[in-house]
Design a protein around this motif. Structure first.
Motif, PDB file in Angstrom:
ATOM      1  N   MET A  44      -2.402  28.866 -39.655  1.00  0.00           N
ATOM      2  CA  MET A  44      -2.792  27.981 -40.754  1.00  0.00           C
ATOM      3  C   MET A  44      -1.690  27.965 -41.817  1.00  0.00           C
ATOM      4  SD  MET A  44      -5.197  25.866 -41.613  1.00  0.00           S
ATOM      5  CE  MET A  44      -6.869  26.256 -41.150  1.00  0.00           C
ATOM      6  N   GLY A  45      -1.112  29.109 -42.103  1.00  0.00           N
ATOM      7  CA  GLY A  45       0.005  29.171 -43.041  1.00  0.00           C
ATOM      8  C   GLY A  45       1.189  28.365 -42.550  1.00  0.00           C
ATOM      9  N   ARG A  46       1.485  28.453 -41.260  1.00  0.00           N
ATOM     10  CA  ARG A  46       2.581  27.672 -40.691  1.00  0.00           C
ATOM     11  C   ARG A  46       2.329  26.182 -40.825  1.00  0.00           C
ATOM     12  NH1 ARG A  46       3.921  29.171 -34.808  1.00  0.00           N
ATOM     13  NH2 ARG A  46       5.542  27.626 -35.234  1.00  0.00           N
ATOM     14  N   ILE A  47       1.105  25.750 -40.616  1.00  0.00           N
ATOM     15  CA  ILE A  47       0.776  24.325 -40.746  1.00  0.00           C
ATOM     16  C   ILE A  47       1.029  23.864 -42.172  1.00  0.00           C
ATOM     17  CG2 ILE A  47      -1.132  22.663 -40.757  1.00  0.00           C
ATOM     18  CD1 ILE A  47      -2.257  24.269 -38.336  1.00  0.00           C
ATOM     19  N   TYR A  48       0.544  24.655 -43.132  1.00  0.00           N
ATOM     20  CA  TYR A  48       0.757  24.277 -44.535  1.00  0.00           C
ATOM     21  C   TYR A  48       2.228  24.284 -44.908  1.00  0.00           C
ATOM     22  CZ  TYR A  48      -4.047  23.745 -45.995  1.00  0.00           C
ATOM     23  OH  TYR A  48      -5.313  23.261 -46.163  1.00  0.00           O
ATOM     24  N   ALA A  49       2.991  25.218 -44.380  1.00  0.00           N
ATOM     25  CA  ALA A  49       4.404  25.320 -44.737  1.00  0.00           C
ATOM     26  C   ALA A  49       5.264  24.309 -43.988  1.00  0.00           C
ATOM     27  CB  ALA A  49       4.906  26.731 -44.460  1.00  0.00           C
ATOM     28  N   GLU A  50       5.178  24.308 -42.676  1.00  0.00           N
ATOM     29  CA  GLU A  50       6.102  23.535 -41.857  1.00  0.00           C
ATOM     30  C   GLU A  50       5.751  22.060 -41.761  1.00  0.00           C
ATOM     31  OE1 GLU A  50       6.039  25.640 -38.155  1.00  0.00           O
ATOM     32  OE2 GLU A  50       6.859  27.474 -39.059  1.00  0.00           O
ATOM     33  N   THR A  51       4.463  21.746 -41.794  1.00  0.00           N
ATOM     34  CA  THR A  51       4.045  20.359 -41.616  1.00  0.00           C
ATOM     35  C   THR A  51       3.704  19.691 -42.943  1.00  0.00           C
ATOM     36  OG1 THR A  51       3.162  20.955 -39.448  1.00  0.00           O
ATOM     37  CG2 THR A  51       2.457  18.853 -40.367  1.00  0.00           C
ATOM     38  N   LEU A  52       2.915  20.372 -43.753  1.00  0.00           N
ATOM     39  CA  LEU A  52       2.440  19.770 -45.004  1.00  0.00           C
ATOM     40  C   LEU A  52       3.329  20.069 -46.205  1.00  0.00           C
ATOM     41  CD1 LEU A  52      -1.345  20.557 -44.463  1.00  0.00           C
ATOM     42  CD2 LEU A  52      -0.118  18.436 -43.944  1.00  0.00           C
ATOM     43  N   LYS A  53       4.261  21.009 -46.052  1.00  0.00           N
ATOM     44  CA  LYS A  53       5.193  21.406 -47.121  1.00  0.00           C
ATOM     45  C   LYS A  53       4.475  21.889 -48.380  1.00  0.00           C
ATOM     46  CE  LYS A  53       8.625  19.969 -44.579  1.00  0.00           C
ATOM     47  NZ  LYS A  53       9.017  20.824 -43.508  1.00  0.00           N
ATOM     48  N   ASP A  54       3.303  22.462 -48.193  1.00  0.00           N
ATOM     49  CA  ASP A  54       2.530  23.057 -49.289  1.00  0.00           C
ATOM     50  C   ASP A  54       2.756  24.567 -49.223  1.00  0.00           C
ATOM     51  OD1 ASP A  54       0.695  24.051 -51.096  1.00  0.00           O
ATOM     52  OD2 ASP A  54      -0.980  22.854 -50.346  1.00  0.00           O
ATOM     53  N   TYR A  55       3.836  25.010 -49.849  1.00  0.00           N
ATOM     54  CA  TYR A  55       4.278  26.391 -49.703  1.00  0.00           C
ATOM     55  C   TYR A  55       3.369  27.391 -50.416  1.00  0.00           C
ATOM     56  CZ  TYR A  55       8.343  24.056 -47.852  1.00  0.00           C
ATOM     57  OH  TYR A  55       9.168  23.261 -47.104  1.00  0.00           O
ATOM     58  N   GLU A  56       2.760  27.005 -51.508  1.00  0.00           N
ATOM     59  CA  GLU A  56       1.862  27.925 -52.226  1.00  0.00           C
ATOM     60  C   GLU A  56       0.613  28.226 -51.394  1.00  0.00           C
ATOM     61  OE1 GLU A  56       2.293  29.733 -54.961  1.00  0.00           O
ATOM     62  OE2 GLU A  56       4.340  28.938 -55.031  1.00  0.00           O
ATOM     63  N   THR A  57       0.041  27.194 -50.781  1.00  0.00           N
ATOM     64  CA  THR A  57      -1.127  27.414 -49.928  1.00  0.00           C
ATOM     65  C   THR A  57      -0.734  28.228 -48.702  1.00  0.00           C
ATOM     66  OG1 THR A  57      -2.093  25.345 -50.702  1.00  0.00           O
ATOM     67  CG2 THR A  57      -3.015  26.282 -48.682  1.00  0.00           C
ATOM     68  N   ALA A  58       0.429  27.906 -48.143  1.00  0.00           N
ATOM     69  CA  ALA A  58       0.932  28.667 -46.991  1.00  0.00           C
ATOM     70  C   ALA A  58       1.085  30.134 -47.356  1.00  0.00           C
ATOM     71  CB  ALA A  58       2.268  28.094 -46.533  1.00  0.00           C
ATOM     72  N   LYS A  59       1.636  30.387 -48.524  1.00  0.00           N
ATOM     73  CA  LYS A  59       1.830  31.764 -48.987  1.00  0.00           C
ATOM     74  C   LYS A  59       0.502  32.512 -49.045  1.00  0.00           C
ATOM     75  CE  LYS A  59       3.306  34.263 -53.079  1.00  0.00           C
ATOM     76  NZ  LYS A  59       3.656  34.116 -54.484  1.00  0.00           N
ATOM     77  N   SER A  60      -0.548  31.851 -49.522  1.00  0.00           N
ATOM     78  CA  SER A  60      -1.850  32.525 -49.615  1.00  0.00           C
ATOM     79  C   SER A  60      -2.411  32.837 -48.224  1.00  0.00           C
ATOM     80  CB  SER A  60      -2.839  31.709 -50.448  1.00  0.00           C
ATOM     81  OG  SER A  60      -3.221  30.534 -49.780  1.00  0.00           O
TER      82      SER A  60
END
Length: 91
Positions: A44-60
């Motif tokens: 889920m973190g990878r999806i937020y980071a790599e696809t959605l570019k939402d790094y703060e959510t990915a970090k959580s």
């Protein structure tokens, strides 16, 4: 990892690059069976980071994954990659 959760996690992993809606649906099912599964949280973190570019959510998500299982190499690798990207954006 239970059999049902594993089924949904691997289904999400199979769909990750090709079909994001199906990936997210399967991943949400996997997390509904075990909300503290490090592999599912990492994906889920990878999806937020790599696809959605939402790094703060990915970090959580990566933080939750590491709290669940600090020894998961996959989570550590992807979390460090995202932190590196975040640091570049700051400077």
């Amino acid at each position: 990892m239970t059999l049902t959760k594993s089924k949904y996690y691997f289904e999400a992993l199979d769909n990750y690059f090709y079909n994001l809606p199906d990936c997210l649906e399967a991943l949400n099912y996997a997390l509904s069976y075990d909300p503290e599964d490090a592999d599912s949280l990492c994906l889920m973190g990878r999806i937020y980071a790599e696809t959605l570019k939402d790094y703060e959510t990915a970090k959580s998500y990566f933080e939750m994954a590491m709290q669940s299982n600090v020894n998961t190499r996959n989570t550590i690798f992807h979390a460090l990659s995202i932190m590196k990207i975040m640091m570049k954006q700051i400077s």
